[in-house]
Write an enzyme that holds these catalytic residues in place. Structure first.
Site, PDB file in Angstrom:
ATOM      1  N   ASP A  32       0.853  -1.181   0.000  1.00 27.57           N
ATOM      2  CA  ASP A  32       0.000   0.000   0.000  1.00 27.57           C
ATOM      3  C   ASP A  32       0.891   1.234   0.000  1.00 27.57           C
ATOM      4  O   ASP A  32       1.987   1.223   0.579  1.00 27.57           O
ATOM      5  CB  ASP A  32      -0.922   0.019   1.221  1.00 27.57           C
ATOM      6  CG  ASP A  32      -1.928   1.161   1.164  1.00 27.57           C
ATOM      7  OD1 ASP A  32      -2.975   0.988   0.518  1.00 27.57           O
ATOM      8  OD2 ASP A  32      -1.651   2.227   1.743  1.00 27.57           O
ATOM      9  N   GLU A  34       1.044   5.686   0.298  1.00 28.47           N
ATOM     10  CA  GLU A  34       0.444   6.996   0.550  1.00 28.47           C
ATOM     11  C   GLU A  34       1.138   7.976  -0.380  1.00 28.47           C
ATOM     12  O   GLU A  34       2.358   7.883  -0.602  1.00 28.47           O
ATOM     13  CB  GLU A  34       0.600   7.416   2.004  1.00 28.47           C
ATOM     14  CG  GLU A  34      -0.032   6.464   3.008  1.00 28.47           C
ATOM     15  CD  GLU A  34      -1.508   6.227   2.783  1.00 28.47           C
ATOM     16  OE1 GLU A  34      -2.189   7.169   2.288  1.00 28.47           O
ATOM     17  OE2 GLU A  34      -2.003   5.112   3.059  1.00 28.47           O
ATOM     18  N   HIS A 174      -5.356   4.953   6.467  1.00 31.33           N
ATOM     19  CA  HIS A 174      -4.613   5.770   5.491  1.00 31.33           C
ATOM     20  C   HIS A 174      -3.138   5.913   5.863  1.00 31.33           C
ATOM     21  O   HIS A 174      -2.505   6.901   5.492  1.00 31.33           O
ATOM     22  CB  HIS A 174      -5.253   7.147   5.306  1.00 31.33           C
ATOM     23  CG  HIS A 174      -6.604   7.080   4.643  1.00 31.33           C
ATOM     24  ND1 HIS A 174      -6.775   6.700   3.331  1.00 31.33           N
ATOM     25  CD2 HIS A 174      -7.849   7.319   5.137  1.00 31.33           C
ATOM     26  CE1 HIS A 174      -8.067   6.724   3.034  1.00 31.33           C
ATOM     27  NE2 HIS A 174      -8.740   7.095   4.108  1.00 31.33           N
ATOM     28  N   ASP A 179      -2.772  -0.157   6.347  1.00 25.85           N
ATOM     29  CA  ASP A 179      -3.663  -0.521   5.245  1.00 25.85           C
ATOM     30  C   ASP A 179      -3.218  -1.821   4.574  1.00 25.85           C
ATOM     31  O   ASP A 179      -4.054  -2.629   4.142  1.00 25.85           O
ATOM     32  CB  ASP A 179      -3.711   0.599   4.215  1.00 25.85           C
ATOM     33  CG  ASP A 179      -4.517   1.795   4.705  1.00 25.85           C
ATOM     34  OD1 ASP A 179      -4.962   1.773   5.873  1.00 25.85           O
ATOM     35  OD2 ASP A 179      -4.698   2.756   3.920  1.00 25.85           O
TER      36      ASP A 179
END
Length: 591
Positions: A32, A34, A174, A179
């Site tokens: 994942d 960001e 987040h 995540d």
């Protein structure tokens, strides 16, 4: 070796080929990211990478790093992720973070929720750094969930909703690692649910669709013996009857798609349920495969093929050879020195073309064979001035023969007279606002022009005793085809390093012997000759030899088709009145 031992060894081997790679043996790297925005191409940067490596339900390792985007993190992104400029100030740049992650993920199947987003960012920066992207297989849990999860299970397929559905031990927030951990639990939850539906391998997981039955997926082994090569495939039932014939540039890949998510046609699912065997016929070139497909469909008439099953069910317009020639609708071409227009796959279109010709040329429409000196009574058409009426002596042989010559010219070479006559009629009808009648004449003219153009193109090729042509394929090899009287007689690929001239001569010597016939398609079906024509007219073709004269008339029907084809395309794009969308009412402020 006994038959029992042979069967046992084959079944042991088949278990690996059929089942693919068991999920319990696959190492997944769930990742994942960001980021500062939604598009790497538009300048968004990665601010955090989190990943979890799992196999057989066991966590093997975790990876987490903040990434210095070397740019300001927008406030709304900082609020969403909790990652601020100060947090990433001392973090490594993507030039260091990405190679570290790729080393961690090496040899794994990458998993992400909405994988195109995360994997797209990784690929973008990998390319920016000048490295080749590793050959990762990718699994998207969001896409898989949309095939498995119903609205009764969860309101949507967002990570937070799925984490709650499957009781994830980590709540998505987040942040990349949290995540990724939640996505691991979602992955395991989806795998557990699909296990009950017979999905136990990576291949089955990647291609799962709720519209593909378990029984359909279990027949994937039928494709395993097929080669990765162009050719034709035949599905057969337990009595060896052909159910379906198809063609592909890659036989194994195409046939396997019938047992996966890419094949959702109901009738194909029904066909696969009946099938017990798939036969593959390897072909040297895609054109050979297409032609073989047509011939096999015509031979076996498989119940699940919808097209090309009855090439013999065609119609022709025939201009007879007799003292007083006429036009006749017939089902076959005879060796009678007559002139033919067609073939038509539809009797209705053939009748339209016949009407267009009768409107332009007032030859007789009766079916009787008239003697050289007829002595009959004139028919209603003669009274309406739509027939020269040779039957009652109103027209002499010379005048009638001159009209037939004009008709033959329109059929075989130049349709201008038909075009002018019907256009003039349409203009009069339009002036009188009789638009529906004008449309009838338009359709008649279009049907005639398409038939005439088709006949002229086919006849030009089928007159040639031999055409030899070549084209370089995507792999750099030369595809060579030998065409005789419009029929594909031989096909092959010139091997690397071979003497091209000698090889082509060998192919010609081994080609099928094709005898000339009569009519526009004497040696093959019209569909086969048209397949060959499309290849011969494609880019990159080199004619090696042409025996005979391969030409089409310059004033032929094809030059009139552009306008009629444009009209047809326009009509097809119109929305029928009973399918119109409701107009949105816009309320205007009072003045």
């Amino acid at each position: 070796m006994s038959s029992t031992s042979v069967r046992s060894r084959w079944e042991s081997q088949r278990s690996f080929d059929e089942l693919g790679r068991p999920l319990r043996d696959i190492t997944f790297c769930v990742v994942d990211l960001e980021t500062t925005g939604g598009s790497a191409a538009a300048g968004s940067m990665i601010t955090e990478i989190g990943a979890v490596k799992v196999r057989g339900g066991e966590v093997l390792g975790e990876f987490q790093t903040l990434v210095n985007p070397q740019a300001h993190i927008p406030a709304f992104i900082a609020v969403l992720t909790g990652i601020t400029d100060s947090m990433v100030a001392t973090a490594p740049p993507i030039e260091s973070a990405l190679p570290a992650f790729l080393e961690f993920a090496a040899g794994c199947v990458l998993v992400a929720h909405n994988a195109p987003f995360d994997i797209g960012f990784l690929q973008h920066f990998n390319a920016q750094q000048g490295r080749a992207w590793p050959a990762f297989e990718v699994l998207d849990t969001a896409r898989l969930a949309r095939r498995v999860i119903t609205r009764d299970d969860a309101p949507n397929c967002k990570l937070s909703s799925l984490a709650q559905l499957f009781g994830a031990t980590t709540t998505p927030n987040h942040r990349a690692l949290a995540d990724a951990r939640a996505t691991v639990d979602v992955l395991h939850g989806l795998m557990e649910r699909l296990g009950g539906l017979g999905v136990h391998t990576l291949e089955e997981l990647q291609t799962f669709s709720s519209r593909v039955t378990t029984a359909q997926r279990k027949k994937r082994h039928l494709a395993e013996a097929l080669p990765h090569a162009p050719g034709v495939y035949l599905f057969r039932d337990d009595r060896a009857r052909v159910l379906y014939v198809g063609t592909s540039k890659d036989l194994r890949t195409r046939v396997r798609s019938y047992f996966t998510a890419s094949e959702t046609r109901t009738r194909m699912g029904e066909m696969v349920g009946i099938a017990s065997e798939v036969q593959g016929i390897e072909c040297a070139t895609p054109l050979e495969a297409s032609v073989r497909e047509l011939r096999l469909i015509a031979e076996h008439k498989p119940r699940y093929n919808r097209r090309s099953r009855f090439p013999e069910k065609v119609h022709f317009l025939k201009l007879t050879r007799e003292p007083w020639p006429r036009l006749s609708l017939v089902k076959q071409v005879l060796d009678d020195d007559a002139d033919y227009l067609g073939p038509f796959s539809s009797k209705k279109v053939a009748e339209r073309s016949l009407a267009a010709l009768h409107e332009t040329f007032p030859i007789r429409q009766c079916n009787d064979r008239l003697p050289k000196v007829p002595s009959k009574t004139a028919c209603v058409l003669a009274e309406m001035a739509r027939c020269l009426s040779p039957c009652d002596g109103s027209t002499g042989p010379e005048a009638y023969a001159a009209l037939v010559v004009q008709l033959r010219e329109s059929l075989l070479r130049n349709p201008d007279e038909v075009v002018a006559s019907i256009n003039e009629r349409m203009e009069r009808l339009v002036e009188d606002e009789r638009f529906e009648e004008a449309a009838v004449h338009r359709d008649r003219l279009a049907g005639f022009l398409r038939a005439a153009a088709r006949t002229q193109r086919l006849a030009a090729l089928t007159r040639c005793p031999e055409v030899v042509a070549a084209r370089r394929n995507d792999g750099g090899l030369w595809e060579v085809h030998v065409v005789r009287f419009g029929r594909l007689a031989a096909a092959g690929l010139i091997p690397p390093g071979a003497d091209a001239h000698a090889w082509v001569e060998g192919l010609r010597a081994s080609a099928e012997t094709v005898r000339p016939g009569h009519g526009p398609t004497p040696a093959a079906t019209a569909e086969e000759s048209e397949q060959v024509l499309r290849w011969l007219e494609s880019e990159g073709i080199r004619l090696i030899d042409v025996e005979g004269e391969w030409t089409c008339p310059l004033a032929g029907a094809g030059r009139h088709l552009a306008l009629h084809d444009a009209v047809q395309r326009s009509r097809e794009t119109l929305v029928p009145f009973d399918e119109r969308r409701e107009l949105t009412v816009v309320h205007q402020p009072a003045r």
